[in-house]
Write a protein that holds these residues in place. Structure first.
Motif, mmCIF file in Angstrom:
data_model
loop_
_atom_site.group_PDB
_atom_site.id
_atom_site.type_symbol
_atom_site.label_atom_id
_atom_site.label_comp_id
_atom_site.label_asym_id
_atom_site.label_seq_id
_atom_site.Cartn_x
_atom_site.Cartn_y
_atom_site.Cartn_z
ATOM 1 N N LEU A 211 46.345 83.256 -28.830
ATOM 2 C CA LEU A 211 45.041 82.739 -28.415
ATOM 3 C C LEU A 211 44.653 81.527 -29.254
ATOM 4 N N HIS A 212 44.343 80.433 -28.584
ATOM 5 C CA HIS A 212 43.897 79.199 -29.230
ATOM 6 C C HIS A 212 42.551 78.800 -28.645
ATOM 7 N N GLN A 213 41.987 77.753 -29.195
ATOM 8 C CA GLN A 213 40.770 77.180 -28.623
ATOM 9 C C GLN A 213 40.861 75.667 -28.732
ATOM 10 N N THR A 214 40.070 74.985 -27.922
ATOM 11 C CA THR A 214 40.090 73.525 -27.933
ATOM 12 C C THR A 214 38.939 73.010 -28.778
ATOM 13 N N LYS A 215 39.088 71.804 -29.279
ATOM 14 C CA LYS A 215 38.004 71.165 -30.037
ATOM 15 C C LYS A 215 36.890 70.697 -29.102
ATOM 16 N N PRO A 216 37.211 69.780 -28.177
ATOM 17 C CA PRO A 216 36.154 69.410 -27.226
ATOM 18 C C PRO A 216 35.966 70.532 -26.199
ATOM 19 N N ALA A 217 34.820 70.573 -25.610
ATOM 20 C CA ALA A 217 34.541 71.587 -24.593
ATOM 21 C C ALA A 217 35.538 71.464 -23.442
ATOM 22 N N SER A 218 36.006 72.590 -22.977
ATOM 23 C CA SER A 218 36.910 72.624 -21.823
ATOM 24 C C SER A 218 36.109 73.046 -20.608
ATOM 25 N N GLU A 219 36.442 72.443 -19.475
ATOM 26 C CA GLU A 219 35.763 72.807 -18.238
ATOM 27 C C GLU A 219 35.975 74.285 -17.935
ATOM 28 N N ARG A 220 37.202 74.753 -18.166
ATOM 29 C CA ARG A 220 37.521 76.162 -17.980
ATOM 30 C C ARG A 220 38.774 76.508 -18.792
ATOM 31 N N PRO A 221 38.979 77.779 -19.072
ATOM 32 C CA PRO A 221 40.155 78.173 -19.858
ATOM 33 C C PRO A 221 41.458 77.804 -19.159
ATOM 34 N N PHE A 222 42.528 77.740 -19.936
ATOM 35 C CA PHE A 222 43.838 77.436 -19.371
ATOM 36 C C PHE A 222 44.914 78.076 -20.228
ATOM 37 N N TYR A 223 46.090 78.223 -19.639
ATOM 38 C CA TYR A 223 47.278 78.679 -20.351
ATOM 39 C C TYR A 223 48.124 77.466 -20.679
ATOM 40 N N ILE A 224 48.781 77.519 -21.829
ATOM 41 C CA ILE A 224 49.765 76.497 -22.161
ATOM 42 C C ILE A 224 50.945 77.199 -22.826
ATOM 43 N N PHE A 225 52.148 76.904 -22.345
ATOM 44 C CA PHE A 225 53.343 77.560 -22.872
ATOM 45 C C PHE A 225 54.586 76.814 -22.409
ATOM 46 N N PRO A 226 55.718 77.062 -23.111
ATOM 47 C CA PRO A 226 56.976 76.500 -22.626
ATOM 48 C C PRO A 226 57.292 77.112 -21.263
ATOM 49 N N PHE A 227 57.728 76.306 -20.350
ATOM 50 C CA PHE A 227 57.968 76.793 -18.993
ATOM 51 C C PHE A 227 59.083 77.824 -18.942
ATOM 52 N N SER A 228 58.811 78.906 -18.241
ATOM 53 C CA SER A 228 59.826 79.875 -17.827
ATOM 54 C C SER A 228 59.230 80.651 -16.654
ATOM 55 N N GLU A 229 60.099 81.141 -15.796
ATOM 56 C CA GLU A 229 59.622 81.919 -14.641
ATOM 57 C C GLU A 229 58.868 83.166 -15.095
ATOM 58 N N ARG A 230 59.364 83.815 -16.138
ATOM 59 C CA ARG A 230 58.724 85.039 -16.633
ATOM 60 C C ARG A 230 57.316 84.745 -17.164
ATOM 61 N N SER A 231 57.175 83.661 -17.917
ATOM 62 C CA SER A 231 55.855 83.295 -18.438
ATOM 63 C C SER A 231 54.897 82.933 -17.315
ATOM 64 N N MET A 232 55.393 82.227 -16.326
ATOM 65 C CA MET A 232 54.549 81.886 -15.172
ATOM 66 C C MET A 232 54.063 83.161 -14.472
#
Length: 183
Positions: free
Chosen positions: A130-151
């Motif tokens: 779990l991370h957070q952004t410095k500037p306000a984000s419009e909405r939460p998001f996932y970020i990760f290295p691409f893989s079918e399992r992670s998607m």
């Protein structure tokens, strides 16, 4: 305050749980009788000390378990990623913890922490950082290295969330925690 509350939440778990420590503020909580099972999920928050919201979220999971609000059917691991950096309210102390996994940085605070967290992450079936952004984000998001399992995992958790993927290996010094787990 966060750290005192973490200790109190662990003490409130009671005899229904077995707690295995991987180091300060890094634990696997298992229902009694399941101590040897792998953690179904590992959650870290506060990998960057200036992003404490995830650490507070991990603490809340401990509280919910201790109060009986959440019933645990399989082991789960929870960690405050970089407690020293959180205490100092800085992103990191010696080096970016999230570029230190799989590396050898024994003389740094983050290098020592990696040695504590890697066994916890190796023990887990699934990992959420779990991370957070410095500037306000419009909405939460996932970020990760691409893989079918992670998607598939991200879509199962929240089908409408935004997803940002990246290629593995963009750090030349060490790996991000999620990248290290995937490798």
């Amino acid at each position: 305050m966060l750290f005192d509350q973490w200790t109190q939440a662990l003490q409130a778990l009671g005899p229904s749980f077995h707690v295995h420590s991987f180091g300060p503020y890094a634990v696997k909580v298992s229902p009694r009788g399941m101590e040897s099972a792998r953690a179904s999920l590992a959650v870290t928050g506060g990998i960057h000390g200036d992003e404490p919201a995830g650490a507070w979220s991990a603490l809340e999971v401990l509280r919910l378990l201790g109060s009986g609000t959440v019933v645990l059917y399989a082991p789960v691991s929870l960690a405050i990623g970089n407690p020293d950096a959180i205490k100092r309210n800085v992103r990191f102390c010696d080096r970016d913890l999230n570029r230190s996994f799989g590396g050898d940085f024994p003389e740094t605070i983050e290098g020592c922490r990696v040695r504590e967290l890697e066994p916890m992450l190796r023990d887990a079936v699934t990992y959420l950082d779990l991370h957070q952004t410095k500037p306000a984000s419009e909405r939460p998001f996932y970020i990760f290295p691409f893989s079918e399992r992670s998607m598939a995992f991200a879509r199962a958790l929240a089908p409408d969330q935004r997803i940002v993927t990246h290629r593995s290996g963009y750090s030349t010094e060490g790996k991000c925690s999620d990248e290290w787990v995937q490798s």
